[in-house]
Design a protein around this motif. Structure first.
Motif, PDB file in Angstrom:
ATOM      1  N   ASP A   1      -7.172   9.055   3.258  1.00  0.00           N
ATOM      2  CA  ASP A   1      -6.850   7.669   2.945  1.00  0.00           C
ATOM      3  C   ASP A   1      -6.532   6.934   4.239  1.00  0.00           C
ATOM      4  OD1 ASP A   1      -6.893   7.903  -0.008  1.00  0.00           O
ATOM      5  OD2 ASP A   1      -5.215   9.260   0.340  1.00  0.00           O
TER       6      ASP A   1
ATOM      7  N   THR B   1       0.862  -1.181   0.000  1.00  0.00           N
ATOM      8  CA  THR B   1       0.000   0.000   0.000  1.00  0.00           C
ATOM      9  C   THR B   1       0.894   1.225   0.000  1.00  0.00           C
ATOM     10  OG1 THR B   1      -0.110  -0.004   2.413  1.00  0.00           O
ATOM     11  CG2 THR B   1      -1.883  -1.124   1.240  1.00  0.00           C
ATOM     12  N   ASN B   2       0.394   2.273  -0.611  1.00  0.00           N
ATOM     13  CA  ASN B   2       1.157   3.519  -0.630  1.00  0.00           C
ATOM     14  C   ASN B   2       1.011   4.209   0.721  1.00  0.00           C
ATOM     15  OD1 ASN B   2       1.794   3.002  -3.283  1.00  0.00           O
ATOM     16  ND2 ASN B   2       0.096   4.226  -4.087  1.00  0.00           N
TER      17      ASN B   2
ATOM     18  N   GLN C   1     -10.054  -4.554  -1.829  1.00  0.00           N
ATOM     19  CA  GLN C   1      -9.295  -3.310  -1.728  1.00  0.00           C
ATOM     20  C   GLN C   1      -7.816  -3.529  -2.050  1.00  0.00           C
ATOM     21  OE1 GLN C   1     -10.207  -0.093  -0.820  1.00  0.00           O
ATOM     22  NE2 GLN C   1     -12.373  -0.552  -0.659  1.00  0.00           N
TER      23      GLN C   1
ATOM     24  N   ASP D   1      -0.668  10.405  -4.155  1.00  0.00           N
ATOM     25  CA  ASP D   1      -2.098  10.132  -4.280  1.00  0.00           C
ATOM     26  C   ASP D   1      -2.721   9.677  -2.964  1.00  0.00           C
ATOM     27  OD1 ASP D   1      -2.154  10.644  -7.104  1.00  0.00           O
ATOM     28  OD2 ASP D   1      -1.162   8.712  -7.401  1.00  0.00           O
ATOM     29  N   ASP D   2      -1.953   8.955  -2.158  1.00  0.00           N
ATOM     30  CA  ASP D   2      -2.510   8.350  -0.949  1.00  0.00           C
ATOM     31  C   ASP D   2      -1.963   9.003   0.304  1.00  0.00           C
ATOM     32  OD1 ASP D   2      -3.813   6.643  -2.616  1.00  0.00           O
ATOM     33  OD2 ASP D   2      -2.418   4.976  -2.376  1.00  0.00           O
ATOM     34  N   ASN D   3      -2.856   9.709   1.010  1.00  0.00           N
ATOM     35  CA  ASN D   3      -2.503  10.340   2.285  1.00  0.00           C
ATOM     36  C   ASN D   3      -2.763   9.331   3.401  1.00  0.00           C
ATOM     37  OD1 ASN D   3      -2.067  12.118   4.409  1.00  0.00           O
ATOM     38  ND2 ASN D   3      -4.104  13.027   4.253  1.00  0.00           N
ATOM     39  N   ARG D   4      -1.927   8.302   3.429  1.00  0.00           N
ATOM     40  CA  ARG D   4      -2.203   7.176   4.323  1.00  0.00           C
ATOM     41  C   ARG D   4      -1.099   6.999   5.347  1.00  0.00           C
ATOM     42  NH1 ARG D   4      -3.104   3.988   0.753  1.00  0.00           N
ATOM     43  NH2 ARG D   4      -5.383   3.993   0.848  1.00  0.00           N
TER      44      ARG D   4
ATOM     45  N   TYR E   1       2.731  13.091   0.278  1.00  0.00           N
ATOM     46  CA  TYR E   1       2.203  11.978  -0.498  1.00  0.00           C
ATOM     47  C   TYR E   1       1.901  12.449  -1.916  1.00  0.00           C
ATOM     48  CZ  TYR E   1      -2.093  14.434   0.675  1.00  0.00           C
ATOM     49  OH  TYR E   1      -3.046  15.406   0.841  1.00  0.00           O
TER      50      TYR E   1
ATOM     51  N   ILE F   1      -6.747   0.860   4.830  1.00  0.00           N
ATOM     52  CA  ILE F   1      -6.661   0.897   3.368  1.00  0.00           C
ATOM     53  C   ILE F   1      -7.788   1.707   2.740  1.00  0.00           C
ATOM     54  CG2 ILE F   1      -8.062  -1.144   2.858  1.00  0.00           C
ATOM     55  CD1 ILE F   1      -4.719  -0.244   1.194  1.00  0.00           C
TER      56      ILE F   1
ATOM     57  N   ASN G   1      -8.780  13.305   0.381  1.00  0.00           N
ATOM     58  CA  ASN G   1      -7.420  12.938   0.799  1.00  0.00           C
ATOM     59  C   ASN G   1      -7.392  12.200   2.130  1.00  0.00           C
ATOM     60  OD1 ASN G   1      -6.041  13.991  -1.445  1.00  0.00           O
ATOM     61  ND2 ASN G   1      -5.976  16.035  -0.537  1.00  0.00           N
TER      62      ASN G   1
ATOM     63  N   ASP H   1     -10.417   4.377   1.351  1.00  0.00           N
ATOM     64  CA  ASP H   1     -10.347   5.780   0.927  1.00  0.00           C
ATOM     65  C   ASP H   1     -11.658   6.473   1.314  1.00  0.00           C
ATOM     66  OD1 ASP H   1     -10.175   8.223  -0.294  1.00  0.00           O
ATOM     67  OD2 ASP H   1      -9.879   7.455  -2.328  1.00  0.00           O
TER      68      ASP H   1
END
Length: 774
Positions: free
Chosen positions: A187, A56-57, A137, A76-79, A74, A179, A185, A181
């Motif tokens: 995530d 995962t990003n 996912q 794409d992924d604010n995780r 980040y 995981i 943003n 979304d």
């Protein structure tokens, strides 16, 4: 009859036989389908290694010294994943009750739910378990259509059972929530809790958890920022499910459903949130760091995807105080600047003292360096086309102090927008703990979204009188002068040829007058007397001053000429704060530090900082300088920090309503104002905190016309004062109110009480009083 009965019995057994044959064939077919799916016949399946380490990003996270998240980096992924232990019980209960009531009883596939879905064709609920949803996912992707959706469902079943074998129930729940979304943003559950409710997941209340669980059905449809009523109803459905399965009582359900849905929206993006300028500086820092520190396998760290944790020195509470102080003062200062620069008062606004061709040159340069010009050039547009586009009106969103969001929609030409942004005064502020070099607050401008130039560390501006302490320090260090040493305030000239001078240099005081009296060094620095500073640099030589400045971190090319005594060299706020920290740290220069350590996503330490220090001054010289600069805030240009006016208070009573700071603790500092009021500075120190503030226009021709408004004491000092008052209001921050430590062996006399008393009323200069209270 017997034969008939026998035939019936044989027929019965034949049906039984075919039933078992068909049943066995069905079972074998199901097994074959599952085997085909596991072999990849319906599409690529994850390997065991991928199941063990699902990709995962992960965003890079910037963590403050007080344990708060300043922001993330980040693509794409604010995780930022969190462990199951950090999830509140009410969130887990809401998830299980709503999405998979028999979650703890199955091994990835809910047989009852699947049969129900088949019999009723999904009209009474689907059959996807939490494990299946996680499988989709992680490895399957978006829902397929037509016949592909059936093969996709089979893949989900297979992967779900594999996940159940590899992970505990708790780990699967954490993975699923990490995981997902949630939109905007958000995530993963941690970002969602911060963005929609402004808190960490562990702090979520039951009704707040119900909102987020409700979004799991479709975060785009059930989004509180778009469809409030729909989300409220969905939240109440989740609460109903929690009551149905005994996680809350009916009474609790009724009271929670009656509550309003309170969303505390805190968008997280690179241009919004806390410490935006600092975070963008950290992005550049990391880009350099990853080039020099590859992974063990030689690959380069990805600062947007690898989930690095960057532990910074910034204190989130002090950072917030700094940003609020900048906002409060700059909004008022800007209003006065607009008032003085109306077309009637200044036809060339916002520029002063420029001819038309000079203004045209500034605008031409700004146009050619603008993002629009660069973007159109990359597209292959001709210069004629590009120039024409700058004259065409367009809809745009611009910065506006008077809007709640600091933005307004308007229509103007791009060229007019360039001029509009030129009218705004800029600022920079940095705060540092001198003993460690830890930077505690960093504000590079008034609004990163619209003004991305970071004035803390990019570029440099003339230091003005804030450079004078380095001249005084050289004199005290080399000549052993004390703060009590006196020199006459008379016109003083340095002859041509001396110290590299090409012609005679005869600096004037700011008011053009000379008292003719002997002044102590403490009084001279407090009142920024140029003639005294000129005499000191003549005695020690510009080379000595430059050498000292460089040892204190001002490592730029500085001309070794007498005029530097009045602050002609240019520095940025970062450099000036580091240099002043030497005075507060008993003569030891500590290079400013922003990062203490960097960890990977597993907590492995990848970097730890090593302090860079240098002994520059002896303790007694450093303390003598602190004592000198305390005079600035006791009876000099920084006296407004004390809410004092001097003997001419009555004379100014109509224009001075009082300074609202009333700080009583020991403070050392220095104001600075450059020619034409183009730059206003204030450097302020208490024993464990050094802070520098600069205010000015983007162009040096953008400034106040009067010293009353344009001096450092009016433009920059109020930001420092507001910031410190906010810090002192929170005792947990621990900013010192104590006196500076006196060295045990103090060989320099600092007892100038009589001389200081004689100068207590020496405040009738423009640099001290002639201003308005904003």
């Amino acid at each position: 009859m017997a034969k008939t009965s026998q035939k019936k019995q044989q027929g019965y057994f034949r049906y039984i036989k075919w039933f078992w044959i068909l049943f066995g064939a069905g079972v074998l077919a199901v097994i074959l389908v599952f085997l085909l799916a596991s072999w990849g016949a319906f599409g690529e399946m994850p390997t065991f290694e991928r199941l063990e380490n699902p990709e995962t990003n992960l965003a890079t996270e910037f963590i403050s010294s007080d344990g708060e998240t300043l922001g993330k980096l980040y693509l794409d992924d604010n995780r930022t994943p969190i462990a199951y232990e950090n999830l509140p019980e009410n969130l887990v209960n809401a998830l299980v009750a709503t999405e998979d009531a028999r979650y703890y009883d199955h091994s990835g596939i809910d047989a009852r739910g699947t049969l129900r879905a088949l019999v009723f064709l999904g009209s009474k609920g689907g059959a996807s378990t939490i494990s299946q949803q996680l499988a989709r996912q992680l490895f399957v992707g978006i829902r397929a259509k037509n016949w592909t959706k059936y093969t996709q469902k089979i893949k989900e079943w297979v992967i779900a059972t594999r996940l159940e074998r590899n992970y505990t129930k708790e780990e699967i729940i954490a993975m699923y929530l990490n995981i997902y979304d949630f939109g905007y943003n958000a995530d993963g559950i941690r970002s969602a809790a911060r963005i929609y409710f402004g808190k960490e997941p562990a702090e979520l209340r039951t009704e707040e958890s119900a909102v987020l669980v409700g979004m799991l059905k479709n975060s785009s449809l059930y989004n509180p920022m778009r469809r409030e009523e729909l989300v409220l109803n969905r939240r109440n459905t989740v609460l109903g499910q929690m009551a149905k399965y005994g996680y809350i009582t009916e009474t609790e359900k009724d009271s929670l459903q009656a509550l309003e849905m309170k969303i505390n929206f805190n968008p997280e993006s690179h241009r919004e949130g806390l410490a935006t300028y600092f975070r963008m500086y950290m992005q550049k820092f990391l880009n350099v760091w990853v080039d020099q520190n590859p992974k063990p396998d030689g690959e380069k760290w990805n600062i947007y995807l690898d989930g690095l944790k960057v532990y910074t020195t910034v204190d989130s509470r002090m950072q917030r105080n700094a940003e609020e102080a900048v906002q409060e003062h700059m909004k008022n200062l800007q209003a006065e600047f607009f008032h003085q620069n109306t077309p009637d008062r200044n036809p060339t606004a916002p520029f002063l003292d420029l001819e038309t061709f000079e203004i045209d040159n500034i605008m031409e340069r700004a146009m050619k360096t603008s993002p629009r010009w660069r973007a159109m050039s990359r597209e292959g547009k001709s210069e004629k086309e590009i120039r024409a586009s700058f004259k065409q009106k367009a809809e745009m969103t611009v910065f506006d102090w008077n809007s709640d969001s600091f933005e307004k929609d308007t229509i103007m030409t791009p060229m007019d927008s360039i001029r509009y942004y030129k009218t705004f005064l800029r600022t920079a502020m940095m705060s540092m703990e001198p003993q460690t070099g830890h930077v505690k607050a960093w504000v590079g401008g008034i609004d990163y979204k619209h003004f991305q130039y970071d004035n803390v560390i990019q570029g440099a501006r003339q230091a003005g009188s804030t450079f004078k302490p380095f001249v005084y320090a050289a004199a005290i260090d080399q000549l052993r002068y004390s703060p009590c040493y006196t020199l006459p305030d008379n016109q003083y000239c340095i002859e041509p040829g001396k110290h590299g001078n090409l012609e005679a240099w005869c600096p004037k005081n700011s008011d053009g007058k000379y008292s003719g009296e002997n002044m102590t060094l403490k009084s001279a620095l407090a009142n920024s007397v140029n003639t005294i500073t000129a005499q000191l640099i003549d005695r020690v030589g510009p080379g000595s001053v430059v050498s000292m400045a460089k040892n204190m971190g001002l490592d730029r090319d500085i001309l070794e000429v007498p005029a530097i005594a009045l602050g002609t060299p240019e520095f940025n706020v970062y450099e000036m704060v580091g240099a002043y920290g030497t005075f507060a740290n008993q003569g030891v220069y500590v290079k400013p530090v922003m990062v203490t350590r960097i960890e990977d996503k597993n907590g492995t330490v990848l970097y730890e900082y090593t302090p860079e220090t240098k002994d520059v001054l002896s303790k007694d010289v450093a303390y003598a300088m602190v004592n000198l600069m305390e005079g600035v805030t006791q009876y000099g240009s920084g006296g407004r920090l004390r809410h004092t006016y001097g003997k001419n208070q009555a004379m100014y009573k109509e224009i001075i309503t009082g300074y609202p700071y009333e700080l009583t603790n020991p403070i050392a500092g220095k104001t600075g104002t450059t020619q034409n009021q183009s730059d206003g500075w204030f450097m302020g120190m208490v024993p464990n905190l050094v802070t520098g503030v600069w205010v000015g226009g983007e162009e040096r021709s953008i400034h106040f016309s009067r010293l009353a408004y344009g001096q450092g004491a009016s433009m920059a000092l109020p930001i420092w004062a507001l910031y410190m008052k906010k810090n002192y209001a929170n005792e947990e921050i621990g900013v010192s109110r104590d006196a500076f430590e006196v060295p045990e062996e103090m060989s320099i006399n600092i007892d100038c009480s009589k001389e200081s008393q004689d100068n207590q009323d020496d405040l009738d200069t423009d640099d001290d009083l002639d201003d308005l209270d904003f």
